[in-house]
Design an enzyme around this catalytic site. Structure first.
Site, mmCIF file in Angstrom:
data_model
loop_
_atom_site.group_PDB
_atom_site.id
_atom_site.type_symbol
_atom_site.label_atom_id
_atom_site.label_comp_id
_atom_site.label_asym_id
_atom_site.label_seq_id
_atom_site.Cartn_x
_atom_site.Cartn_y
_atom_site.Cartn_z
ATOM 1 N N ASP A 43 -16.358 -2.597 -3.929
ATOM 2 C CA ASP A 43 -16.370 -3.903 -3.278
ATOM 3 C C ASP A 43 -17.787 -4.458 -3.327
ATOM 4 O O ASP A 43 -18.764 -3.689 -3.351
ATOM 5 C CB ASP A 43 -15.902 -3.800 -1.818
ATOM 6 C CG ASP A 43 -15.475 -5.137 -1.259
ATOM 7 O OD1 ASP A 43 -14.261 -5.438 -1.300
ATOM 8 O OD2 ASP A 43 -16.344 -5.905 -0.794
ATOM 9 N N ASP A 83 -6.961 -5.994 -6.093
ATOM 10 C CA ASP A 83 -6.575 -6.754 -4.895
ATOM 11 C C ASP A 83 -7.687 -7.754 -4.560
ATOM 12 O O ASP A 83 -8.347 -7.642 -3.530
ATOM 13 C CB ASP A 83 -6.335 -5.789 -3.723
ATOM 14 C CG ASP A 83 -5.869 -6.513 -2.465
ATOM 15 O OD1 ASP A 83 -5.348 -7.637 -2.578
ATOM 16 O OD2 ASP A 83 -6.043 -5.947 -1.366
ATOM 17 N N PHE A 133 -12.015 -4.403 -5.379
ATOM 18 C CA PHE A 133 -11.984 -5.316 -4.228
ATOM 19 C C PHE A 133 -11.374 -4.582 -3.031
ATOM 20 O O PHE A 133 -10.488 -5.087 -2.345
ATOM 21 C CB PHE A 133 -11.180 -6.586 -4.537
ATOM 22 C CG PHE A 133 -11.550 -7.268 -5.828
ATOM 23 C CD1 PHE A 133 -12.647 -8.112 -5.900
ATOM 24 C CD2 PHE A 133 -10.797 -7.054 -6.980
ATOM 25 C CE1 PHE A 133 -12.982 -8.743 -7.099
ATOM 26 C CE2 PHE A 133 -11.122 -7.683 -8.179
ATOM 27 C CZ PHE A 133 -12.220 -8.529 -8.239
ATOM 28 N N CYS A 192 -3.395 -13.473 -3.747
ATOM 29 C CA CYS A 192 -3.073 -13.899 -2.388
ATOM 30 C C CYS A 192 -3.264 -15.409 -2.218
ATOM 31 O O CYS A 192 -3.309 -15.907 -1.093
ATOM 32 C CB CYS A 192 -3.920 -13.141 -1.365
ATOM 33 S SG CYS A 192 -5.700 -13.392 -1.548
ATOM 34 N N ARG A 204 0.837 -1.206 0.000
ATOM 35 C CA ARG A 204 0.000 0.000 0.000
ATOM 36 C C ARG A 204 0.868 1.251 0.000
ATOM 37 O O ARG A 204 0.550 2.246 -0.670
ATOM 38 C CB ARG A 204 -0.937 -0.017 1.222
ATOM 39 C CG ARG A 204 -2.023 -1.072 1.148
ATOM 40 C CD ARG A 204 -3.035 -0.902 2.251
ATOM 41 N NE ARG A 204 -2.629 -1.492 3.506
ATOM 42 C CZ ARG A 204 -2.981 -2.717 3.912
ATOM 43 N NH1 ARG A 204 -3.728 -3.484 3.142
ATOM 44 N NH2 ARG A 204 -2.592 -3.189 5.079
#
Length: 260
Positions: free
Chosen positions: A111, A160, A89, A200, A73
Site C-alpha cells: 500500500d 483492490d 492496495f 469500487c 474476502r
C-alpha cells in the site's frame, strides 16, 4: 444518540463523524471530522471472517474499515492454501490476512500509505501471522514492474484499488488505470494461478470494467477463466431504482492461463 440506541439494548462507545470527503466541497458542503458528544478512544478491535483487526476510526479511511468486501474476502480463502499471494492496495491488510488464515505459504501486502502499512503489520502480529503475512509501503504502479523485472510470480494476485474515478469526466483516465493495473497483475500470476480484481467506482460500470479486464488480458496474451463474479455485501444493498449510485462494487476472481 447513545440514549436512543440504549433503548433498543444497543450500547455504543460514542459517535465519531467522518463527513470529510473532498466531494462535499463540490456541493457546497462543509467538510466535518470529529466527535459528536463526549470524546472516546477511537481505537477498536473487531473480528471478521475469523480475522482480528485493530481499527482506527479517527484516522483510518472513511470508517476505518471497508465492510462491503466481507464475503469477497471470504471467497479468496479457499484458493489460498499453500499459495504465494500478492495483495495490492491492501490498506490495513484485509485480503492479505484472509489469505494468511487460510494457510497461504507467504503473503505480501502493498500500500502507498505508511500509516496503513504500519497498522497492517500490527494486524498480522495480532493474528499470529507475522512470519507469513508481511506488508510494505510502495506505490503499486511503480512496484509491480519491479516485481516483474525480478522474475517474481504468484499463485494469487489481488487488486483492490481505490476508485480511479469519482466523476464521468475522468472515466477515460480511469479505464487506462484499471487496464494498466490488471495487465501488471496478470503478468505476475503463475500459469494457472488466480487473479482477484475489483472496482469500487459506480462510474466504472459493469460493462466497462469487464471490457477493460478483457482488453488487459488480450494485451498481455493471457486467457481468463471466470471463477466468480461478486458485488458488495448485502448490508450495502443495490437499489434497482437507483442502481447508478448503489451498484458500485464489481469483484471478479479469474484463473489466468498463458496463451499457448
Amino acid at each position: 444518540m447513545k440514549d436512543i440506541l440504549l433503548q433498543d439494548g444497543i450500547t455504543i462507545r460514542g459517535v465519531y463523524e467522518r463527513s470529510d470527503a473532498k466531494e462535499r466541497t463540490k456541493e457546497g458542503m462543509e467538510r466535518v471530522k470529529g466527535f459528536i458528544g463526549e470524546p472516546f478512544d477511537p481505537h477498536i478491535d473487531i473480528v471478521e471472517n475469523g480475522v482480528k483487526y485493530h481499527i482506527d476510526v479517527a484516522e483510518g479511511q472513511k470508517t476505518g474499515f471497508f465492510l462491503d468486501q466481507k464475503y469477497n474476502r471470504l471467497a479468496i480463502q479457499k484458493l489460498c492454501k499453500d499459495a504465494k499471494v500478492l495483495d495490492c492496495f491492501t490498506y490495513i491488510g484485509t485480503f492479505a490476512l484472509n489469505a494468511g488464515i487460510a494457510g497461504a505459504q507467504s503473503v505480501l501486502g502493498v500500500d502507498a500509505s505508511q500509516f496503513a502499512v504500519d497498522l497492517a503489520n500490527e494486524n498480522s502480529k495480532f493474528n499470529g501471522l507475522e512470519n507469513t503475512v508481511k506488508f510494505e509501503c510502495h506505490d503499486v504502479f511503480d512496484f509491480l514492474p519491479e516485481l516483474e523485472a525480478q522474475g517474481e510470480l504468484f499463485d494469487m494476485v489481488i487488486l483492490d484499488p481505490p476508485a480511479f474515478t469519482k466523476s464521468r469526466a475522468s472515466i477515460k483516465n480511469a479505464i487506462k488505470g484499471y487496464r494498466e493495473i490488471n495487465m501488471r497483475g496478470m503478468k505476475l500470476v503463475k500459469d494457472g494461478g488466480y487473479l482477484a480484481t475489483c472496482s469500487c467506482s459506480h462510474f466504472m460500470d459493469y460493462d466497462t470494467f469487464t471490457k477493460t479486464i478483457g482488453q488487459a488480458a488480450k494485451l498481455v496474451h493471457k486467457r481468463l477463466r471466470q471463477v466468480e463474479f461478486r458485488t458488495q455485501a448485502a448490508d450495502h444493498p443495490i437499489l434497482w431504482n437507483g442502481d447508478e449510485n448503489s451498484y458500485y462494487l464489481k469483484f471478479y476472481i479469474f484463473q489466468v492461463v498463458d496463451e499457448k
